[in-house]
Design a protein around this motif. Sequence first.
Motif, PDB file in Angstrom:
ATOM      1  N   GLY A  33       0.828  -1.227  -0.057  1.00 20.70           N
ATOM      2  CA  GLY A  33       0.056   0.025  -0.088  1.00 20.70           C
ATOM      3  C   GLY A  33       0.784   1.328  -0.049  1.00 20.70           C
ATOM      4  N   VAL A  34       1.340   1.856  -1.259  1.00 21.77           N
ATOM      5  CA  VAL A  34       2.044   2.630  -1.188  1.00 21.77           C
ATOM      6  C   VAL A  34       1.789   4.072  -0.608  1.00 21.77           C
ATOM      7  CG1 VAL A  34       3.258   1.935  -3.520  1.00 21.77           C
ATOM      8  CG2 VAL A  34       1.305   3.494  -3.471  1.00 21.77           C
ATOM      9  N   LEU A  35       0.505   4.398  -0.225  1.00 25.58           N
ATOM     10  CA  LEU A  35       0.110   5.670   0.377  1.00 25.58           C
ATOM     11  C   LEU A  35       0.924   5.610   1.545  1.00 25.58           C
ATOM     12  CD1 LEU A  35      -3.570   5.883  -0.461  1.00 25.58           C
ATOM     13  CD2 LEU A  35      -1.907   7.622  -1.025  1.00 25.58           C
ATOM     14  N   LEU A  36       1.166   4.376   2.105  1.00 28.13           N
ATOM     15  CA  LEU A  36       1.703   4.189   3.794  1.00 28.13           C
ATOM     16  C   LEU A  36       3.044   4.081   3.519  1.00 28.13           C
ATOM     17  CD1 LEU A  36      -1.223   2.173   5.308  1.00 28.13           C
ATOM     18  CD2 LEU A  36      -1.237   4.418   4.795  1.00 28.13           C
ATOM     19  N   GLY A  37       3.814   4.564   2.688  1.00 30.05           N
ATOM     20  CA  GLY A  37       4.981   4.142   2.630  1.00 30.05           C
ATOM     21  C   GLY A  37       6.088   5.521   3.003  1.00 30.05           C
ATOM     22  N   PHE A  44       2.813   9.238   6.474  1.00 30.55           N
ATOM     23  CA  PHE A  44       1.772   8.095   6.729  1.00 30.55           C
ATOM     24  C   PHE A  44       2.617   6.899   6.793  1.00 30.55           C
ATOM     25  CE2 PHE A  44      -0.679  10.510   3.160  1.00 30.55           C
ATOM     26  CZ  PHE A  44      -0.928  11.663   4.182  1.00 30.55           C
ATOM     27  N   ASN A  45       2.730   6.266   7.974  1.00 29.89           N
ATOM     28  CA  ASN A  45       3.405   5.184   8.091  1.00 29.89           C
ATOM     29  C   ASN A  45       3.142   4.401   9.460  1.00 29.89           C
ATOM     30  OD1 ASN A  45       5.923   3.286   8.871  1.00 29.89           O
ATOM     31  ND2 ASN A  45       7.169   4.516   7.414  1.00 29.89           N
ATOM     32  N   PRO A  46       2.474   3.070   9.233  1.00 34.91           N
ATOM     33  CA  PRO A  46       2.049   2.146  10.173  1.00 34.91           C
ATOM     34  C   PRO A  46       3.035   1.919  11.413  1.00 34.91           C
ATOM     35  CG  PRO A  46       1.410   1.279   8.097  1.00 34.91           C
ATOM     36  CD  PRO A  46       2.377   2.391   7.863  1.00 34.91           C
ATOM     37  N   LEU A  75       5.039   4.230  12.483  1.00 34.38           N
ATOM     38  CA  LEU A  75       5.205   5.384  13.443  1.00 34.38           C
ATOM     39  C   LEU A  75       3.697   5.269  14.293  1.00 34.38           C
ATOM     40  CD1 LEU A  75       6.297   8.256  11.354  1.00 34.38           C
ATOM     41  CD2 LEU A  75       7.768   6.919  12.819  1.00 34.38           C
ATOM     42  N   TRP A  76       2.494   4.958  13.598  1.00 35.70           N
ATOM     43  CA  TRP A  76       1.281   4.674  14.136  1.00 35.70           C
ATOM     44  C   TRP A  76       1.203   3.833  15.546  1.00 35.70           C
ATOM     45  CZ3 TRP A  76      -1.366   4.382   8.871  1.00 35.70           C
ATOM     46  CH2 TRP A  76      -1.004   5.716   8.444  1.00 35.70           C
ATOM     47  N   SER A  77       1.908   2.807  15.360  1.00 33.45           N
ATOM     48  CA  SER A  77       2.171   1.772  16.450  1.00 33.45           C
ATOM     49  C   SER A  77       2.880   2.052  17.645  1.00 33.45           C
ATOM     50  CB  SER A  77       2.880   0.440  15.821  1.00 33.45           C
ATOM     51  OG  SER A  77       4.151   0.646  15.725  1.00 33.45           O
ATOM     52  N   ARG A  78       3.714   3.417  17.557  1.00 33.13           N
ATOM     53  CA  ARG A  78       4.538   3.681  18.743  1.00 33.13           C
ATOM     54  C   ARG A  78       3.805   4.870  19.600  1.00 33.13           C
ATOM     55  NH1 ARG A  78       9.585   5.705  15.605  1.00 33.13           N
ATOM     56  NH2 ARG A  78      10.011   6.619  17.534  1.00 33.13           N
ATOM     57  N   ASP A  79       4.411   5.288  20.633  1.00 31.16           N
ATOM     58  CA  ASP A  79       3.834   6.108  21.608  1.00 31.16           C
ATOM     59  C   ASP A  79       3.767   7.410  20.864  1.00 31.16           C
ATOM     60  OD1 ASP A  79       3.342   7.448  24.426  1.00 31.16           O
ATOM     61  OD2 ASP A  79       5.077   8.445  23.984  1.00 31.16           O
TER      62      ASP A  79
END
Length: 291
Positions: free
Chosen positions: A230-234, A266-268, A270-274
Amino acid sequence: MTDTTAPLLSRLSLNQETVRQWSLPELADGCARAGLRGVGLWRAPVRAYGVAAAARLVRDAGLAVTSLCRGGFFTAEDPGERQAALADNRAAIDEAAALGTATLVLVSGGLPPGSRDLPGARERVADALAELAPYATERGVRLALEPLHPMYAADRCVVSTLAQALDLAERFPADRVGVVVDTYHLWWDDTVGSQLARAGATDTATGAAGPSSRIAAFQLADWVTPLPAGVLLGRGQLGDGAVDLRWFRERVDAAGYRGPIEVEIFNPSLWSRDGTEVLAEVVARFLRHVR
């Protein structure tokens, strides 16, 4: 030696998508605690929270909304779909005005199903800008057309280069229609330096001279490989990829832009971190790779 850290850091704005894991109150509180002065917001979470409530929240935290994302998607050929898109963009303009931001980011839209007519699609973008610009100007909002990397041309954005964005924007006065400079989308283009200089030159629509006549927003993210499915999240954290971020900042400054510098990643991972940890890392990377 002059210390440029403080004035440059004062321009740093955190785009909401960089810390998607944060609620809007967490975003406002976290940015205020970190000493930032601005945030870039997205329509869906703002509308879910309430536009007026979001405006009060950000204002009470001592922050400014540096941009609202996004409007656009102007390329439909069906008259009904086109009118619906224009209505949605008028709503986006109203939301931007209510939030107190002068910048509404626009993504043009891709090719309609079955079409291969890129020039025709871009002309429909110009037609939409002509219809919306007076409405936006009356509300103190500038339309900011964002070129996206060519891999998005078919389905998301037929405006792929800064030159194409400027060709469209220059049909209108600079205070009505500007462009977005996003490093993730433009880093590959060997003409981008000359186009940045063009963006800061005389306003061809009015003949008025002045710096930063076209740059309405400046956004940072890095290009990392391999690209995800999913290149949008790259998008990569600053300094993790191929983009010369300082080069961009220096040339955008040379074009006369002195506005906010948004970090939009947009990067999962980063979203998984505090979120507080992510923001601290953004600030450190900004000072290391952008200053």
